[in-house]
Design a protein around this motif. Structure first.
Motif, short mmCIF file in Angstrom:
data_model
loop_
_atom_site.label_atom_id
_atom_site.label_comp_id
_atom_site.label_asym_id
_atom_site.label_seq_id
_atom_site.Cartn_x
_atom_site.Cartn_y
_atom_site.Cartn_z
N GLU A 250 0.70 -1.10 0.01
CA GLU A 250 -0.09 0.01 -0.08
C GLU A 250 0.90 1.30 0.26
OE1 GLU A 250 -2.08 0.58 3.57
OE2 GLU A 250 -1.14 -0.85 4.55
N VAL A 251 0.55 2.26 -0.46
CA VAL A 251 1.04 3.73 -0.30
C VAL A 251 1.13 4.07 0.98
CG1 VAL A 251 1.11 6.05 -1.26
CG2 VAL A 251 0.17 4.04 -2.79
N PRO A 252 2.33 4.55 1.50
CA PRO A 252 2.52 5.03 2.71
C PRO A 252 1.42 6.05 3.14
CG PRO A 252 4.60 4.47 1.74
CD PRO A 252 3.63 4.57 0.81
N GLN A 253 0.97 6.04 4.34
CA GLN A 253 0.05 6.88 4.91
C GLN A 253 0.53 8.17 5.00
OE1 GLN A 253 -3.27 6.55 5.18
NE2 GLN A 253 -3.48 8.46 5.49
N GLU A 254 1.90 8.41 5.16
CA GLU A 254 2.70 9.66 5.19
C GLU A 254 2.74 10.20 3.85
OE1 GLU A 254 6.09 6.47 5.72
OE2 GLU A 254 3.86 6.80 6.49
N ALA A 255 2.80 9.46 2.78
CA ALA A 255 2.82 10.01 1.56
C ALA A 255 1.28 10.39 1.02
CB ALA A 255 3.25 8.87 0.51
N VAL A 256 0.35 9.82 1.65
CA VAL A 256 -0.79 10.25 1.04
C VAL A 256 -1.24 11.53 1.77
CG1 VAL A 256 -3.33 9.59 1.42
CG2 VAL A 256 -1.66 7.68 0.73
N ASN A 257 -0.69 11.58 3.13
CA ASN A 257 -1.24 12.85 4.07
C ASN A 257 -0.32 14.06 3.40
OD1 ASN A 257 -2.77 11.34 5.84
ND2 ASN A 257 -0.99 11.04 7.28
N GLU A 258 0.97 13.90 2.81
CA GLU A 258 1.34 14.74 2.30
C GLU A 258 0.76 15.31 0.92
OE1 GLU A 258 5.81 15.91 0.34
OE2 GLU A 258 5.55 13.78 1.20
N MET A 259 0.17 14.54 0.08
CA MET A 259 -0.55 14.66 -1.01
C MET A 259 -1.85 15.53 -0.73
SD MET A 259 -0.40 11.54 -3.35
CE MET A 259 0.95 10.46 -3.92
N LEU A 260 -2.52 15.16 0.46
CA LEU A 260 -3.71 15.83 0.75
C LEU A 260 -3.32 17.18 1.43
CD1 LEU A 260 -5.73 12.87 2.91
CD2 LEU A 260 -6.57 14.53 1.11
N ALA A 261 -2.20 17.33 2.04
CA ALA A 261 -1.73 18.70 2.72
C ALA A 261 -1.82 19.68 1.44
CB ALA A 261 -0.66 18.53 3.73
N ASN A 262 -1.02 19.34 0.22
CA ASN A 262 -0.85 20.02 -0.89
C ASN A 262 -1.57 19.99 -1.81
OD1 ASN A 262 2.38 20.80 -0.37
ND2 ASN A 262 2.19 18.79 0.49
N PHE A 263 -2.85 19.25 -1.59
CA PHE A 263 -3.80 19.00 -2.80
C PHE A 263 -4.57 20.34 -3.11
CE2 PHE A 263 -6.96 15.51 -4.50
CZ PHE A 263 -7.16 16.36 -5.55
N LEU A 264 -4.16 20.98 -4.17
CA LEU A 264 -5.10 22.21 -4.62
C LEU A 264 -5.94 21.89 -5.73
CD1 LEU A 264 -2.28 24.98 -4.23
CD2 LEU A 264 -4.18 24.73 -2.67
N LEU A 265 -7.05 22.22 -5.77
CA LEU A 265 -7.96 21.85 -7.00
C LEU A 265 -7.86 22.77 -8.21
CD1 LEU A 265 -11.72 21.69 -5.51
CD2 LEU A 265 -10.40 19.73 -6.39
N PRO A 266 -7.50 22.24 -9.22
CA PRO A 266 -7.23 22.99 -10.45
C PRO A 266 -8.16 24.09 -10.76
CG PRO A 266 -7.91 20.82 -11.02
CD PRO A 266 -7.88 20.66 -9.42
N ASN A 267 -7.88 25.02 -11.66
CA ASN A 267 -8.72 26.13 -11.88
C ASN A 267 -8.43 26.31 -13.48
OD1 ASN A 267 -9.59 27.12 -9.14
ND2 ASN A 267 -7.55 27.89 -8.85
N THR A 268 -9.53 26.71 -14.06
CA THR A 268 -9.47 27.11 -15.32
C THR A 268 -8.68 28.51 -15.45
OG1 THR A 268 -11.49 28.43 -15.31
CG2 THR A 268 -11.82 26.17 -15.77
#
Length: 436
Positions: free
Chosen positions: A381-399
Motif C-alpha cells: 500500500e502507499v504509505p500513509q505519510e505519502a498520502v497525508n502529504e498529498m492531501l496537505a498539498n492538494f489544490l483543486l485545479p482552476n480554469t
C-alpha cells in the motif's frame, strides 16, 4: 502449420521459373504514397523522412520496450504482400537480458482497431517474430526459424475467400508456408465489406532495438510473391482503406486525484466510450506495457526488481510526455497530479491542445474501501505519510479564465464518487458518469 502450394515456384526460392513471379504493377503518380503512419504508432517510434524506415528510442529504459507501427493503408479484400528488411541492430546495454532477446523484430498484420504495441498478442493480429515463432492471440508456435539483421521478410495475405483467409511469410526468398488460415468474414474478424480503418488489415511492425525498412510497393524494392500484388496496388484495385490521420483540435485530459481514487478506471472507460478520439493514456502503466510486464502490480512482484522497473517506467513516461506534445493526437495523463506546480510543468509543452482537468474525488469511506482493495491486490500500500502529504498539498485545479489563475486548463470537471452509488459530476463539463 498447414503448408499450401507456395508462391515462389517449385524450388521454394525466389529463383522461380519465368512467368511465375508476381505481377509488377506500374507506379502511378496519382496514387497516394503508402508508408508508415506517424499517427498509428507508439510515441517512441521514429519514422525517417523516406516514410518507410523506422526505429525506436533505445537508450536506458527504452531498450526494454517493444515499439510498434502500422502502415497508413490497409486492405479489406484481395491478395497482397509487403516486405520488411531488418537493417541493423541498435547497440544497447541490457545486462539482465539474454543476448538473443535484446534485438528483435516481429512482422505481420493487424486490424486498425487493435493495440499497435501488441502485434500477435490480440485476437485481431498475426505476427512472425525473430525468435522463429508465429503468434496470434498471445499463442506462440514454432515457425520459419529465427531472423535478424540483414534478413528480409515478406508477409502475404489472401482475403479472396474470406472464410478461409490465409497469412503466409517468406524469408530471404524462401517460402515458409501458410502461417495460419483464419475467418476474415462477418463471423470472424469482419475484415471484408464496407467500413473504416477499424475493419481493415494493415501491415504492422513491432520491434525492440533494431532498425527496419518497409517494402510496401515495387518502388521500395518489393518483389511480389506469385499470385500476390504489391500492397500499394490495393489502392487502384479499390480494396484499400486509409488509416487514422492527425487529430483535429487535439485534446489532453489530466487526471487529478489521490492513489486509489479511481482515476485509471475512469480514464479507461472514457477511452472505450469515445473510440473516435483514439486517446492514448500516458502513465507508468503504459511504460510497463511496452516493457511487456503488464499486471506487474497484480503479481505482488515487489522488491528490488520492481523498484528498477518503476524507475525505468518513470523516465520513459517523462520522455513520452515530451514527444506527445509534438504529436497531433489526443492524450490522457493518468497520474495523481495533486501538486499545482507539477500540473503546470507537465502541461507547459502542450500549448496548442485543449486542456481539461478531471478530478476524481471519492468520499472518505469509498476511498478507504478502494485503498484497502488496492493494497490487497498489489500486496503493498502507499504509505500513509505519502498520502497525508498529498492531501496537505492538494489544490483543486482552476480554469485559465478564473480569477488569479496560473493554471492552463480550458475546463475543469470534478467527479464525486459515493460508496456503492452513482458518481456525480461538477460542474458540467464532461457529460459522463461512472457507476462504482
Amino acid at each position: 502449420m498447414a503448408s499450401k502450394k507456395h508462391p515462389l515456384g517449385a524450388s521454394g526460392t525466389n529463383e522461380a521459373p519465368p512467368g511465375k513471379r508476381g505481377k509488377l504493377e506500374t507506379p502511378s503518380a496519382s496514387k497516394p504514397k503508402v508508408a508508415l503512419n506517424p499517427f498509428d504508432c507508439n510515441l517512441d517510434f521514429s519514422i525517417e523522412s523516406d516514410g518507410i524506415s523506422g526505429s525506436a528510442l533505445h537508450n536506458e529504459g527504452f531498450a526494454y520496450c517493444w515499439s510498434g507501427a502500422r502502415a497508413n493503408f490497409g486492405i479489406r479484400g484481395g491478395k497482397y504482400c509487403f516486405g520488411c528488411r531488418v537493417i541493423e541492430n541498435q547497440p544497447v546495454v541490457m545486462e539482465d537480458t539474454a543476448k538473443e532477446q535484446q534485438n528483435l523484430c516481429r512482422v505481420g498484420l493487424s486490424k486498425g482497431e487493435s493495440d499497435v504495441g501488441s502485434l500477435g498478442e490480440s485476437m485481431s493480429s498475426f505476427g512472425y517474430g525473430g525468435t522463429g515463432k508465429f503468434s496470434h492471440r498471445g499463442n506462440f508456435t514454432t515457425y520459419g526459424g529465427p531472423f535478424g539483421a540483414g534478413d528480409t521478410i515478406i508477409c502475404a495475405v489472401d482475403l479472396e475467400n474470406p472464410s478461409h483467409a490465409t497469412i503466409s511469410f517468406a524469408k530471404n526468398g524462401r517460402w515458409l508456408g501458410v502461417g495460419m488460415e483464419f475467418d476474415a468474414g462477418p463471423r470472424g474478424l469482419g475484415i471484408t465489406g464496407a467500413g473504416d480503418y477499424k475493419n481493415a488489415l494493415f501491415p504492422h511492425i513491432l520491434l525492440k532495438n533494431v532498425k527496419i525498412r518497409m517494402m510496401l510497393s515495387i518502388d521500395h524494392g518489393l518483389q511480389p510473391l506469385q499470385g500476390y500484388k504489391a500492397w500499394d496496388a490495393a489502392i487502384l484495385d479499390g480494396n484499400a482503406v486509409r488509416g487514422p490521420e492527425a487529430a483535429a483540435n487535439c485534446e489532453i485530459i489530466m487526471m487529478v486525484g489521490l492513489p486509489g481514487s479511481g482515476k485509471t478506471t475512469w480514464a479507461e472507460k472514457w477511452c472505450k466510450e469515445h473510440p473516435e478520439k483514439r486517446y492514448m493514456v500516458l502513465g507508468t502503466n503504459l511504460a510497463l506495457d511496452q516493457m511487456k510486464v503488464p499486471g506487474l502490480m497484480r503479481k505482488k512482484n515487489y522488491g528490488e526488481r520492481f523498484e528498477r522497473l518503476m524507475d525505468r517506467a518513470t523516465k520513459i513516461f517523462n520522455k513520452l510526455i515530451e514527444r506527445a506534445s509534438k504529436t497531433s493526437r489526443n492524450f490522457i495523463i493518468d497520474q495523481t497530479n495533486v501538486y499545482r506546480s507539477a500540473r503546470i510543468r507537465k502541461l507547459k509543452p502542450f500549448k496548442n491542445f485543449c486542456k481539461t482537468a478531471v478530478v476524481v474525488f471519492p468520499d472518505p469511506e469509498e476511498l478507504k474501501r478502494r485503498t484497502c482493495a488496492r493494497a490487497q491486490e498489489m500486496g503493498k500500500e502507499v504509505p500513509q505519510e505519502a498520502v497525508n502529504e498529498m492531501l496537505a498539498n492538494f489544490l483543486l485545479p482552476n480554469t485559465k479564465d478564473s480569477l488569479n489563475s496560473v493554471e492552463p486548463f480550458d475546463e475543469v470537471c470534478i467527479i464525486l464518487i459515493y460508496f456503492f452509488k452513482q458518481s456525480y459530476i461538477l460542474p458540467y463539463v464532461l457529460p459522463y458518469a461512472s457507476n462504482t
